[in-house]
Design an enzyme around this catalytic site. Structure first.
Site, PDB file in Angstrom:
ATOM      1  N   GLY A  11     -18.501 -28.076  38.848  1.00 15.81           N
ATOM      2  CA  GLY A  11     -17.782 -27.458  39.970  1.00 15.81           C
ATOM      3  C   GLY A  11     -17.977 -25.949  40.006  1.00 15.81           C
ATOM      4  N   GLN A  81      -9.543 -33.815  41.412  1.00 14.21           N
ATOM      5  CA  GLN A  81      -9.803 -33.986  42.841  1.00 14.21           C
ATOM      6  C   GLN A  81      -9.158 -32.747  43.447  1.00 14.21           C
ATOM      7  OE1 GLN A  81     -10.118 -33.897  46.194  1.00 14.21           O
ATOM      8  NE2 GLN A  81      -8.038 -34.745  46.349  1.00 14.21           N
ATOM      9  N   SER A 123      -2.293 -24.482  39.882  1.00 10.99           N
ATOM     10  CA  SER A 123      -2.633 -23.960  41.215  1.00 10.99           C
ATOM     11  C   SER A 123      -1.443 -23.355  41.952  1.00 10.99           C
ATOM     12  CB  SER A 123      -3.185 -25.123  42.039  1.00 10.99           C
ATOM     13  OG  SER A 123      -3.211 -24.802  43.401  1.00 10.99           O
ATOM     14  N   GLU A 125      -0.959 -23.913  44.870  1.00 14.98           N
ATOM     15  CA  GLU A 125      -0.471 -24.971  45.771  1.00 14.98           C
ATOM     16  C   GLU A 125       0.853 -25.548  45.256  1.00 14.98           C
ATOM     17  OE1 GLU A 125      -1.755 -26.671  48.857  1.00 14.98           O
ATOM     18  OE2 GLU A 125      -2.263 -24.558  48.865  1.00 14.98           O
ATOM     19  N   TYR A 147      -1.883 -33.413  46.422  1.00 13.38           N
ATOM     20  CA  TYR A 147      -2.604 -32.567  45.459  1.00 13.38           C
ATOM     21  C   TYR A 147      -1.622 -31.620  44.748  1.00 13.38           C
ATOM     22  CZ  TYR A 147      -5.384 -28.617  43.755  1.00 13.38           C
ATOM     23  OH  TYR A 147      -5.901 -27.612  42.967  1.00 13.38           O
ATOM     24  N   THR A 188     -13.275 -20.700  53.219  1.00  8.81           N
ATOM     25  CA  THR A 188     -14.105 -19.486  53.101  1.00  8.81           C
ATOM     26  C   THR A 188     -15.590 -19.825  53.201  1.00  8.81           C
ATOM     27  OG1 THR A 188     -14.028 -19.752  50.717  1.00  8.81           O
ATOM     28  CG2 THR A 188     -12.507 -18.135  51.674  1.00  8.81           C
ATOM     29  N   PRO A 277      -0.973 -32.519  57.523  1.00  4.30           N
ATOM     30  CA  PRO A 277       0.339 -33.136  57.766  1.00  4.30           C
ATOM     31  C   PRO A 277       1.497 -32.215  57.365  1.00  4.30           C
ATOM     32  CG  PRO A 277      -1.121 -34.670  56.650  1.00  4.30           C
ATOM     33  CD  PRO A 277      -1.838 -33.367  56.690  1.00  4.30           C
TER      34      PRO A 277
HETATM   35  P1  NDP Z   1     -14.461 -28.148  42.309  1.00  5.67           P
HETATM   36  O1  NDP Z   1     -13.997 -29.133  43.298  1.00  5.67           O
HETATM   37  O2  NDP Z   1     -15.606 -27.241  42.650  1.00  5.67           O
HETATM   38  O3  NDP Z   1     -14.865 -28.933  40.959  1.00  5.67           O
HETATM   39  C1  NDP Z   1     -14.131 -30.036  40.500  1.00  5.67           C
HETATM   40  C2  NDP Z   1     -14.833 -30.612  39.280  1.00  5.67           C
HETATM   41  O4  NDP Z   1     -14.079 -31.758  38.795  1.00  5.67           O
HETATM   42  C3  NDP Z   1     -16.257 -31.126  39.546  1.00  5.67           C
HETATM   43  O5  NDP Z   1     -17.074 -30.757  38.454  1.00  5.67           O
HETATM   44  C4  NDP Z   1     -16.064 -32.637  39.577  1.00  5.67           C
HETATM   45  O6  NDP Z   1     -17.199 -33.366  39.215  1.00  5.67           O
HETATM   46  C5  NDP Z   1     -14.986 -32.804  38.499  1.00  5.67           C
HETATM   47  N1  NDP Z   1     -14.312 -34.106  38.546  1.00  5.67           N
HETATM   48  C6  NDP Z   1     -13.596 -34.608  39.570  1.00  5.67           C
HETATM   49  N2  NDP Z   1     -13.124 -35.821  39.237  1.00  5.67           N
HETATM   50  C7  NDP Z   1     -13.556 -36.103  37.984  1.00  5.67           C
HETATM   51  C8  NDP Z   1     -13.410 -37.217  37.091  1.00  5.67           C
HETATM   52  N3  NDP Z   1     -12.727 -38.296  37.429  1.00  5.67           N
HETATM   53  N4  NDP Z   1     -13.970 -37.148  35.863  1.00  5.67           N
HETATM   54  C9  NDP Z   1     -14.699 -36.070  35.518  1.00  5.67           C
HETATM   55  N5  NDP Z   1     -14.870 -34.988  36.316  1.00  5.67           N
HETATM   56  C10 NDP Z   1     -14.315 -35.011  37.536  1.00  5.67           C
HETATM   57  O7  NDP Z   1     -13.195 -27.284  41.860  1.00  5.67           O
HETATM   58  P2  NDP Z   1     -13.072 -25.723  41.441  1.00  5.67           P
HETATM   59  O8  NDP Z   1     -14.153 -25.389  40.491  1.00  5.67           O
HETATM   60  O9  NDP Z   1     -12.853 -24.903  42.656  1.00  5.67           O
HETATM   61  O10 NDP Z   1     -11.663 -25.736  40.685  1.00  5.67           O
HETATM   62  C11 NDP Z   1     -11.569 -26.031  39.292  1.00  5.67           C
HETATM   63  C12 NDP Z   1     -10.154 -26.471  38.969  1.00  5.67           C
HETATM   64  O11 NDP Z   1      -9.234 -25.454  39.294  1.00  5.67           O
HETATM   65  C13 NDP Z   1      -9.674 -27.717  39.733  1.00  5.67           C
HETATM   66  O12 NDP Z   1      -8.822 -28.424  38.870  1.00  5.67           O
HETATM   67  C14 NDP Z   1      -8.876 -27.132  40.889  1.00  5.67           C
HETATM   68  O13 NDP Z   1      -7.918 -28.063  41.337  1.00  5.67           O
HETATM   69  C15 NDP Z   1      -8.264 -25.931  40.203  1.00  5.67           C
HETATM   70  N6  NDP Z   1      -7.932 -24.810  41.062  1.00  5.67           N
HETATM   71  C16 NDP Z   1      -8.913 -24.246  41.841  1.00  5.67           C
HETATM   72  C17 NDP Z   1      -8.638 -23.127  42.594  1.00  5.67           C
HETATM   73  C18 NDP Z   1      -9.674 -22.504  43.473  1.00  5.67           C
HETATM   74  O14 NDP Z   1      -9.286 -21.708  44.342  1.00  5.67           O
HETATM   75  N7  NDP Z   1     -10.954 -22.788  43.270  1.00  5.67           N
HETATM   76  C19 NDP Z   1      -7.295 -22.495  42.552  1.00  5.67           C
HETATM   77  C20 NDP Z   1      -6.356 -23.164  41.681  1.00  5.67           C
HETATM   78  C21 NDP Z   1      -6.677 -24.266  40.964  1.00  5.67           C
HETATM   79  P3  NDP Z   1     -18.301 -33.845  40.311  1.00  5.67           P
HETATM   80  O15 NDP Z   1     -19.265 -32.704  40.417  1.00  5.67           O
HETATM   81  O16 NDP Z   1     -18.881 -35.055  39.643  1.00  5.67           O
HETATM   82  O17 NDP Z   1     -17.594 -34.138  41.586  1.00  5.67           O
HETATM   83  P1  GDR Z   2      -6.548 -24.644  49.899  1.00  5.58           P
HETATM   84  O1  GDR Z   2      -8.003 -24.174  50.393  1.00  5.58           O
HETATM   85  O2  GDR Z   2      -6.063 -25.830  50.640  1.00  5.58           O
HETATM   86  O3  GDR Z   2      -5.689 -23.414  49.911  1.00  5.58           O
HETATM   87  O4  GDR Z   2      -6.840 -25.136  48.409  1.00  5.58           O
HETATM   88  P2  GDR Z   2      -8.797 -24.401  51.751  1.00  5.58           P
HETATM   89  O5  GDR Z   2      -9.880 -23.407  51.750  1.00  5.58           O
HETATM   90  O6  GDR Z   2      -9.167 -25.835  51.954  1.00  5.58           O
HETATM   91  O7  GDR Z   2      -7.688 -24.051  52.885  1.00  5.58           O
HETATM   92  C1  GDR Z   2      -7.112 -22.758  52.989  1.00  5.58           C
HETATM   93  C2  GDR Z   2      -6.331 -22.647  54.291  1.00  5.58           C
HETATM   94  O8  GDR Z   2      -7.252 -22.630  55.391  1.00  5.58           O
HETATM   95  C3  GDR Z   2      -6.730 -23.459  56.428  1.00  5.58           C
HETATM   96  N1  GDR Z   2      -7.834 -23.942  57.272  1.00  5.58           N
HETATM   97  C4  GDR Z   2      -8.849 -24.731  56.875  1.00  5.58           C
HETATM   98  N2  GDR Z   2      -9.145 -25.244  55.667  1.00  5.58           N
HETATM   99  C5  GDR Z   2     -10.277 -26.014  55.558  1.00  5.58           C
HETATM  100  N3  GDR Z   2     -10.602 -26.508  54.345  1.00  5.58           N
HETATM  101  N4  GDR Z   2     -11.055 -26.295  56.646  1.00  5.58           N
HETATM  102  C6  GDR Z   2     -10.786 -25.808  57.892  1.00  5.58           C
HETATM  103  O9  GDR Z   2     -11.505 -26.070  58.842  1.00  5.58           O
HETATM  104  C7  GDR Z   2      -9.626 -24.978  58.017  1.00  5.58           C
HETATM  105  N5  GDR Z   2      -9.051 -24.327  59.063  1.00  5.58           N
HETATM  106  C8  GDR Z   2      -7.967 -23.711  58.609  1.00  5.58           C
HETATM  107  C9  GDR Z   2      -6.030 -24.588  55.674  1.00  5.58           C
HETATM  108  O10 GDR Z   2      -5.118 -25.264  56.548  1.00  5.58           O
HETATM  109  C10 GDR Z   2      -5.370 -23.815  54.554  1.00  5.58           C
HETATM  110  O11 GDR Z   2      -4.126 -23.311  54.970  1.00  5.58           O
HETATM  111  C11 GDR Z   2      -7.728 -24.423  47.534  1.00  5.58           C
HETATM  112  C12 GDR Z   2      -8.359 -25.458  46.597  1.00  5.58           C
HETATM  113  O12 GDR Z   2      -9.348 -24.829  45.838  1.00  5.58           O
HETATM  114  C13 GDR Z   2      -7.326 -26.039  45.664  1.00  5.58           C
HETATM  115  O13 GDR Z   2      -7.974 -26.881  44.693  1.00  5.58           O
HETATM  116  C14 GDR Z   2      -6.605 -24.883  44.957  1.00  5.58           C
HETATM  117  O14 GDR Z   2      -5.633 -25.388  44.086  1.00  5.58           O
HETATM  118  C15 GDR Z   2      -5.982 -23.948  45.994  1.00  5.58           C
HETATM  119  O15 GDR Z   2      -7.013 -23.449  46.815  1.00  5.58           O
HETATM  120  C16 GDR Z   2      -5.296 -22.761  45.336  1.00  5.58           C
END
Ligand code: NDP
Ligand code: GDR
Length: 326
Positions: A11, A81, A123, A125, A147, A188, A277
């Site tokens: 990821g 997820q 998070s 969230e 989530y 983003t 939702p």
């Molecule tokens: P990504 O969605 O980019 O990556 C998620 C990772 O989890 C991938 O490597 C995916 O593998 C792996 N994964 C999912 N399900 C499983 C499973 N069943 N077994 C093994 N591996 C699995 O997430 P981010 O890098 O953005 O985020 C990292 C973590 O931080 C997550 O837990 C996210 O919820 C949390 N987080 C992220 C934030 C953000 O803004 N980015 C903010 C706050 C929290 P695969 O490649 O196979 O799908």
């Molecule tokens: P978020 O990130 O839900 O905060 O979770 P996302 O970028 O999906 O949404 C941020 C905000 O943008 C609004 N939005 C849209 N979002 C998406 N994805 N697509 C669209 O077209 C769109 N238009 C408006 C959303 O409603 C929302 O308010 C991320 C993930 O990385 C989580 O795993 C992590 O925990 C939190 O950030 C912190």
């Protein structure tokens, strides 16, 4: 040499953390789940420096064997997820990965070696319908998606294993962090990718949901540094990681299009099916504790982040177009 095991290494954060830990002299191992085709693009450049192992958050035995094989000194649990909208369509699977998966990791550590230091990716969230602004480590949780609910469980089970078994377990309550490696479904990257494609003439419209949502967006490279710092402390603890600044999706869009001299209003349309939702309308973090105790501050501003992402997508889309023409 310290040994780190990263779940979710494929990821966004996994890729940045692997690179960071390698630079700091770690032996880096990653957990990957089985797929019919490997998806190692984000870590391709590191493949000869890291070791990958197959295991799954859903399978307890695979995790126990993994911890036995790797014998890590630090485990970073980034796998989940992680896409909020999917959590309404797949609430049970989200709970299995994002909530119970944390307990499976902690149980494996407890059974194999309770001396391992553990980082949990919590998070912002979890704050959801915010009770105060800005949010810090003492702010009440009110998650607004399956989530967010699953992450609250993951957070508290991490705290609980620290309190019950004395495991060095830390939870990083991270606000949104982004980069050119961000998945294209997150707002983003969806915007930066569309801006590049529109600028280069291969797309005309960008469909978005709620433009009024406000987020505290930082750079992923800064946030993985905080994960590592948390595990180097004398005592395990939980930290909010954020920039302290918030922007609306509308501001994000206007700035990203403006960066390449485009008027966003000519290209952006609202698609009601992208509304959630239950929405998290506003988030802004207070990372004072991390600043004081970890000496952590972000180094990339919102504008620098958006520019970095748009420029990276412009370069990538242009390269793809050249390859098609050749
Ligand atoms: P990504 O969605 O980019 O990556 C998620 C990772 O989890 C991938 O490597 C995916 O593998 C792996 N994964 C999912 N399900 C499983 C499973 N069943 N077994 C093994 N591996 C699995 O997430 P981010 O890098 O953005 O985020 C990292 C973590 O931080 C997550 O837990 C996210 O919820 C949390 N987080 C992220 C934030 C953000 O803004 N980015 C903010 C706050 C929290 P695969 O490649 O196979 O799908
Ligand atoms: P978020 O990130 O839900 O905060 O979770 P996302 O970028 O999906 O949404 C941020 C905000 O943008 C609004 N939005 C849209 N979002 C998406 N994805 N697509 C669209 O077209 C769109 N238009 C408006 C959303 O409603 C929302 O308010 C991320 C993930 O990385 C989580 O795993 C992590 O925990 C939190 O950030 C912190």
């Amino acid at each position: 040499m310290p040994t780190a095991l990263i779940t979710g290494i494929t990821g966004q954060d996994g890729a940045y953390l692997a690179e960071y830990l390698l630079k700091h002299g770690y032996d880096v191992h990653g957990m990957v789940r089985r797929a019919s085709m490997a998806n190692f693009e984000r870590i391709e450049h590191l493949r000869d420096q890291i070791e990958l192992h197959q295991a799954d958050l859903l399978d307890q035995l695979s995790i126990i064997n993994l911890i036995k094989d790797v014998s890590p000194s630090e485990v970073y649990n980034l796998a989940a997820q992680s896409f909020v909208p999917t959590s309404w369509n797949q609430p049970l699977l989200t709970g299995e990965f994002t909530a119970l998966g944390v307990t499976r990791m902690l149980e494996a550590i407890r059974l194999v070696d309770p001396g391992i230091r553990f980082y949990q990716a919590s998070s912002s969230e979890m704050f959801g319908q915010v009770r105060e602004e800005p949010q810090d480590e003492d702010t009440h949780f009110w998650p607004r998606s399956p989530y967010g609910v699953a992450k609250v469980y993951g957070h508290w089970i991490t705290v609980n294993y620290r309190e019950s078994y004395g495991i060095f377990a830390c939870s990083g309550i991270m606000f949104n962090h982004e980069s050119p490696l961000r998945g294209k479904e997150f707002v983003t990257r969806k915007v930066s990718d569309a801006v590049a494609r529109i600028k280069l003439g291969v797309q005309d419209k960008l469909f978005l949901g709620n433009l009024d949502a406000r987020r505290d967006w930082g750079f992923a490279g800064d946030y993985v540094r905080a994960m590592h710092l948390m595990l180097q402390q004398k005592q395990p603890d939980d930290f909010v990681i954020a920039t302290g600044e918030q922007h609306s999706v509308r501001e994000l869009v206007a700035y990203a299009f403006g960066h390449v001299d485009l008027d966003w209003q000519e290209h952006v349309e609202i698609d009601d099916s992208l509304l959630r939702p239950a929405e998290v309308n506003t988030l802004r973090g207070d990372a004072s504790k991390a600043k004081q105790q970890l000496d952590w501050t972000p180094s990339v501003t919102f504008r620098e982040l958006v520019q970095m992402m748009v420029d990276a997508d412009l370069e990538r889309v242009a390269k793809e177009l050249r390859e098609v023409l050749l």
